[in-house]
Design a protein around this motif. Structure first.
Motif, mmCIF file in Angstrom:
data_model
loop_
_atom_site.group_PDB
_atom_site.id
_atom_site.type_symbol
_atom_site.label_atom_id
_atom_site.label_comp_id
_atom_site.label_asym_id
_atom_site.label_seq_id
_atom_site.Cartn_x
_atom_site.Cartn_y
_atom_site.Cartn_z
ATOM 1 N N VAL A 258 0.828 -1.201 0.000
ATOM 2 C CA VAL A 258 0.000 0.000 0.000
ATOM 3 C C VAL A 258 0.865 1.254 0.000
ATOM 4 C CG1 VAL A 258 -1.736 1.296 1.283
ATOM 5 C CG2 VAL A 258 -1.868 -1.187 1.184
ATOM 6 N N VAL A 259 0.524 2.195 -0.875
ATOM 7 C CA VAL A 259 1.163 3.511 -0.897
ATOM 8 C C VAL A 259 0.068 4.567 -0.783
ATOM 9 C CG1 VAL A 259 3.243 2.899 -2.168
ATOM 10 C CG2 VAL A 259 1.153 3.425 -3.415
ATOM 11 N N ILE A 260 0.419 5.707 -0.194
ATOM 12 C CA ILE A 260 -0.544 6.793 0.005
ATOM 13 C C ILE A 260 -0.252 7.900 -0.996
ATOM 14 C CG2 ILE A 260 -1.355 8.547 1.639
ATOM 15 C CD1 ILE A 260 -0.762 6.568 3.881
ATOM 16 N N PHE A 261 -1.305 8.377 -1.680
ATOM 17 C CA PHE A 261 -1.174 9.399 -2.716
ATOM 18 C C PHE A 261 -1.547 10.800 -2.233
ATOM 19 C CE2 PHE A 261 -2.536 5.642 -5.508
ATOM 20 C CZ PHE A 261 -1.227 5.239 -5.710
ATOM 21 N N GLY A 262 -2.145 10.911 -1.067
ATOM 22 C CA GLY A 262 -2.561 12.216 -0.564
ATOM 23 C C GLY A 262 -3.523 12.044 0.595
ATOM 24 N N ALA A 263 -3.713 13.108 1.364
ATOM 25 C CA ALA A 263 -4.614 13.041 2.518
ATOM 26 C C ALA A 263 -5.279 14.391 2.705
ATOM 27 C CB ALA A 263 -3.841 12.648 3.783
ATOM 28 N N ALA A 264 -6.416 14.361 3.391
ATOM 29 C CA ALA A 264 -7.159 15.600 3.629
ATOM 30 C C ALA A 264 -7.957 15.496 4.917
ATOM 31 C CB ALA A 264 -8.089 15.898 2.453
ATOM 32 N N LEU A 265 -8.099 16.620 5.607
ATOM 33 C CA LEU A 265 -9.025 16.751 6.721
ATOM 34 C C LEU A 265 -10.216 17.556 6.225
ATOM 35 C CD1 LEU A 265 -6.677 17.530 9.749
ATOM 36 C CD2 LEU A 265 -8.085 15.492 9.438
ATOM 37 N N LEU A 266 -11.400 16.974 6.303
ATOM 38 C CA LEU A 266 -12.601 17.604 5.770
ATOM 39 C C LEU A 266 -13.464 18.186 6.877
ATOM 40 C CD1 LEU A 266 -13.632 14.888 3.142
ATOM 41 C CD2 LEU A 266 -12.233 16.931 2.780
ATOM 42 N N TYR A 267 -14.134 19.273 6.564
ATOM 43 C CA TYR A 267 -15.062 19.880 7.522
ATOM 44 C C TYR A 267 -16.320 19.028 7.650
ATOM 45 C CZ TYR A 267 -18.216 23.291 9.611
ATOM 46 O OH TYR A 267 -19.116 23.914 10.435
ATOM 47 N N ASP A 268 -16.774 18.492 6.523
ATOM 48 C CA ASP A 268 -17.954 17.624 6.520
ATOM 49 C C ASP A 268 -17.870 16.707 5.307
ATOM 50 O OD1 ASP A 268 -18.623 19.202 4.319
ATOM 51 O OD2 ASP A 268 -19.942 20.501 5.490
ATOM 52 N N GLU A 269 -18.865 15.867 5.141
ATOM 53 C CA GLU A 269 -18.894 14.917 4.032
ATOM 54 C C GLU A 269 -20.067 15.231 3.111
ATOM 55 O OE1 GLU A 269 -17.413 10.727 5.136
ATOM 56 O OE2 GLU A 269 -18.248 11.458 7.029
ATOM 57 N N THR A 270 -20.080 16.462 2.621
ATOM 58 C CA THR A 270 -21.108 16.909 1.691
ATOM 59 C C THR A 270 -20.584 16.815 0.258
ATOM 60 O OG1 THR A 270 -20.359 19.206 1.846
ATOM 61 C CG2 THR A 270 -22.054 18.486 3.408
ATOM 62 N N ILE A 271 -21.501 16.986 -0.699
ATOM 63 C CA ILE A 271 -21.110 16.933 -2.107
ATOM 64 C C ILE A 271 -20.089 18.019 -2.415
ATOM 65 C CG2 ILE A 271 -21.932 17.198 -4.469
ATOM 66 C CD1 ILE A 271 -24.606 16.025 -3.566
ATOM 67 N N GLU A 272 -20.301 19.224 -1.881
ATOM 68 C CA GLU A 272 -19.394 20.332 -2.161
ATOM 69 C C GLU A 272 -17.985 20.064 -1.618
ATOM 70 O OE1 GLU A 272 -19.957 22.882 -4.123
ATOM 71 O OE2 GLU A 272 -21.898 21.943 -4.506
ATOM 72 N N SER A 273 -17.898 19.489 -0.411
ATOM 73 C CA SER A 273 -16.581 19.179 0.159
ATOM 74 C C SER A 273 -15.859 18.123 -0.672
ATOM 75 C CB SER A 273 -16.735 18.693 1.602
ATOM 76 O OG SER A 273 -17.077 19.756 2.460
ATOM 77 N N PHE A 274 -16.596 17.103 -1.118
ATOM 78 C CA PHE A 274 -15.971 16.057 -1.935
ATOM 79 C C PHE A 274 -15.560 16.582 -3.304
ATOM 80 C CE2 PHE A 274 -18.279 12.887 0.854
ATOM 81 C CZ PHE A 274 -17.121 12.395 1.415
ATOM 82 N N LYS A 275 -16.351 17.481 -3.865
ATOM 83 C CA LYS A 275 -15.970 18.079 -5.149
ATOM 84 C C LYS A 275 -14.679 18.884 -4.993
ATOM 85 C CE LYS A 275 -19.148 20.020 -7.668
ATOM 86 N NZ LYS A 275 -20.325 20.837 -8.056
ATOM 87 N N TRP A 276 -14.585 19.665 -3.913
ATOM 88 C CA TRP A 276 -13.341 20.411 -3.659
ATOM 89 C C TRP A 276 -12.177 19.456 -3.478
ATOM 90 C CZ3 TRP A 276 -9.838 20.258 0.290
ATOM 91 C CH2 TRP A 276 -8.875 21.267 0.324
#
Length: 446
Positions: A258-276
């Motif tokens: 397994v290799v990691i390509f990137g990570a993120a901390l999200l404010y919420d799990e809405t469509i707009e957050s996932f699109k960003w």
């Protein structure tokens, strides 16, 4: 008592520090805690000419004049003890000019004297060891037990677990004095100095507060360029005190590690957050789009994928699918039931569509679950998880649960919801380091 710790008029010390150390050692031998009281300064040059050292039980606590509803009061420990030592500067040295050896309270035994505050001291070396243990993910109690074993017992360590906790707490307050946003930006700035290729991006809300954050170091960018055809996107972790979801992009390398390509901390799990998130991920990797993306059954994520990556095949991770099945259908998986086995067969065993449809109908009939909402919604997206519908998908074998199981285990072991942002990044970096060390081992073995 040994003569070297005997109080006597005229005993000389080269400095006030030497006098203090003597008084502290004397208290340890006798069995009482010590304090520095006050000193008298010269009117000519302001230097200290007299200093007083007292017992920790000297004086009486002043009455608290504040109105308080506190139900737990601190115990009274002062007894107005008169034991003390006074040193004065004579001929460029400090000499004992007065002392009182009498105490008006019971003294501690030698077995408990190491617990006195004046006898406890967390040295620089020990503080560094506490830092290393904390960065490695050890709980304070585990770290304290380990250090005690090295020292031959808690009584030889020189500090207590409370001292270690207080040290860590003080250090954390210092690190977050500019708030979590300040810690975040400081971390990114440090990484950029270490490697200018480090990529990060954050999103602000209407009040200029950081909401979503994405980052990828140079190694992640390089790994994606080589192995980014198939990506697993997981947001099932809740890693810090604000319960922000951690999104991880991962995949397989040439060792199927397994290799990691990137990570993120999200404010919420809405469509707009996932699109960003997806737009930022593509921006970090120079718009290099994956052929296949594996996710869980999050509908907002699926909608964002269809808009941002319309030409990328969207599949469901079998590990998450099974976990959701256990969550929604646990009553059908009691002892003696074969429901989970039959459900797995529908996922993995059938290459032909008609065989799959026959097995699915049999599953519903055998367990009388024709009206189950979760099963029906899962069936409606069968082209994302059933083997017979995924024959043409480019997966590199990622339908197996290796990616999600491996990353889930490591992240959950090293990150916990009570972590502040500073400690989270330290723990997360450890996870990445372990993954990369594993790759080195595989490279060596090959």
């Amino acid at each position: 008592m040994e003569d070297e710790f005997k109080l006597e008029i005229g005993r000389e010390f080269e400095s006030l520090d030497e006098a203090w150390n003597f008084w502290n050692e004397y208290g340890s031998k006798i069995g009482f805690g010590v304090r520095k009281y006050n000193g008298t300064k010269s009117k000519k040059d302001g230097s200290i000419i007299t200093y007083r050292y007292v017992c920790c039980k000297e004086g009486i606590r002043k009455k608290d004049r504040r109105e308080t509803t506190t139900s737990r009061y601190r115990p009274e420990i002062r007894t107005n003890c008169k034991a003390r030592m006074v040193v004065s500067r004579i001929d460029e040295k400090f000499k004992i000019t007065k002392f009182n050896e009498e105490h008006n309270h019971p003294l501690h035994t030698q077995e408990t004297v190491h617990l006195l505050p004046s006898q406890r001291n967390l040295s620089e070396v020990q503080a560094h060891e506490v830092d290393l243990a904390e960065e490695s993910g050890l709980e304070p109690k585990e770290a304290f037990d380990l250090m005690s074993t090295y020292a031959g017992g808690q009584e030889n360590l020189g500090y207590t677990m409370i001292d270690a906790r207080n040290y860590l707490m003080k250090k954390r307050r210092k690190h977050i004095k500019f708030g979590e946003v300040g810690c975040l930006l400081e971390y990114f700035q440090k990484r950029i100095v270490e490697n200018p290729s480090f990529y990060h991006k954050y999103q602000l809300d209407m009040e200029q507060q950081v909401t979503n954050v994405f980052w990828a170091d140079a190694r992640m960018l390089k790994d994606y360029a080589h192995f980014g055809e198939v990506v697993s996107l997981d947001t099932t972790y809740s890693t810090n005190r604000d319960h922000q979801p951690l999104a991880l992009f991962s995949g397989f390398n040439h060792h199927r590690s397994v290799v990691i390509f990137g990570a993120a901390l999200l404010y919420d799990e809405t469509i707009e957050s996932f699109k960003w998130l997806l737009e930022t991920f593509l921006d970090a990797h120079t718009q290099n789009k994956p052929q296949t993306v594996f996710t869980d059954q999050d509908q907002a994520m699926a909608r964002a994928l269809s808009e941002i990556l319309p030409n990328t095949r969207h599949c469901l991770c079998t590990w998450h699918l099974l976990q959701n099945g256990i969550k929604h259908l646990g009553n059908l998986m009691k002892e003696g039931s074969h429901f989970l086995t039959d459900f797995k067969k529908c996922m993995f065993d059938y290459v032909q569509v008609d065989k799959f449809e026959e097995a699915w109908s049999k599953l519903l009939s055998s367990y009388n679950v024709h009206e189950n909402g979760w099963l029906n919604s899962t069936y409606n997206i069968k082209e994302k998880w059933a083997r017979c519908y995924m024959k043409d998908a480019f997966t590199l074998g990622m339908r197996s649960t290796q990616v999600s199981e491996s990353v889930n285990a490591e992240v959950k072991r090293c990150t916990k919801p009570k972590l502040d942002i500073n400690r989270f990044f330290k723990r997360f970096d450890k996870v990445v380091e372990k993954k990369r060390f594993k790759e080195l081992q595989l490279e060596y073995e090959s």
